[in-house]
Write an enzyme that holds these catalytic residues in place. Sequence first.
Site, PDB file in Angstrom:
ATOM      1  CG  HIS A  60      29.952  -8.169 -27.502  1.00 31.46           C
ATOM      2  ND1 HIS A  60      30.264  -6.948 -27.147  1.00 31.46           N
ATOM      3  CD2 HIS A  60      30.595  -8.376 -28.872  1.00 31.46           C
ATOM      4  CE1 HIS A  60      30.991  -6.404 -28.327  1.00 31.46           C
ATOM      5  NE2 HIS A  60      30.968  -7.454 -29.256  1.00 31.46           N
TER       6      HIS A  60
ATOM      7  CG  ASP B 280      26.361  -8.907 -18.561  1.00 24.80           C
ATOM      8  OD1 ASP B 280      27.451  -8.821 -19.581  1.00 24.80           O
ATOM      9  OD2 ASP B 280      26.497  -8.380 -17.481  1.00 24.80           O
TER      10      ASP B 280
END
EC number: 6.3.4.4
Length: 427
Positions: A41, A13
């Site tokens: 993403h 992340d």
Amino acid sequence: MPALVLLGAQWGDEGKGKATDLLGGSVDYVVRYQGGNNAGHTVVVGDQKYALHLLPSGILTPECTPVIGNGVVVDPSVLFSELNGLNERGVDTSKLLISGNAHIITPYNVTVDKVTERFLGKRKIGTTGRGIGPTYADKINRVGIRIQDLYDESILTQKVEAALDGKNQLLTKVFNRRAIEAGQVVEELLTYADRLKPYVADTVLVLNKALDDDKVVLFEGGQGTLLDIDHGTYPFVTSSNPTAGGACTGSGVGPTKISRVIGILKAYTTRVGAGPFPTELLDEDGEALRRIGGERGVTTGRDRRCGWFDAVIARYATRVNGLTDFFLTKLDVLTGWEQIPVCVAYEIDGKRVEELPYSQTDFHHAKPIYENLPGWSEDITKAKTFEDLPKNAQAYVRALEEMSGAPISAIGVGPGRDETIEINSFI
């Protein structure tokens, strides 16, 4: 032209989608080399936000060929859901290539993943429940189903039956579940064959020929270094190798063809799921980072655990990946803090430790040793050069660079595609 690897240098992340998208206009191929739809993403293009889980970020760049390599595990239903969603928004997905050697996440892999986590209760790993781990386990146990198997019904049936022999014993005798019918699984998988066929290719050959022809190939890792099955905080890890070595095994491109390895670093630290996290904040600062940074998992929807920047794990990422550069993201989130603590070392059993401990037990006991850096209050989202940043923001970046062991060549100052400062060109 040598290849580049772009990967997460923390627990995932970190903003890899933004970084890959930034480079997308300068590369010819973007390759996912491991993981599956457990990696999420977000890419922002203009006023459009795209949440991708399985597809490479390069699919949003028309000039780029997106590739799903042999090291990825593919859930066909998720793949087509993402493709349909992009097509509906006018994105051309016809250039996508998928390795015929990539393994398929089957319905029984998802079932086993979910019931196992439920059975473990408080001892669960915190998987996404999407069948990733069981699919990689089948691969290692040599009972996995590959995409190429969809084009030979006899082989597909034999493999599904072999895989279900053990799984049905587990489901019925341990988890008190119904047995799964092999015929139903085969029938479902065969429904994907025709639609997948235009995308299936010998991607090993394609990528190596592209490099021989001086094309630029970017390898995009999912998750992050500290989630690597070999080099992460085991057992709280993923089931594949997001580290740089995985780019080779997951694509069939040799290491001598890789010239640059770029680590993505968030300006603070986050983690999803269980596992040690020395700099985790359980106070109002942690909540502020979560709120301002929008720290909610793209794939899981779970709130991310938030903490200050950890230079110890950044140095570790530099070492195990051979990083040549960093891309620092979300610097803008830190605007407004008078002091910004940075973890420079750990205290373990009363001793100062400056490197990631080898022992799992020691890491669980690690307490952060902080150095406070002065913060800034100015809006940095319009900054176009490093010199446009406030002096304290510049000092923060330089301090992280020195502590982490590789130059910071780009900085994200906002979520938009154009909200990036490029200090050194990656290509």
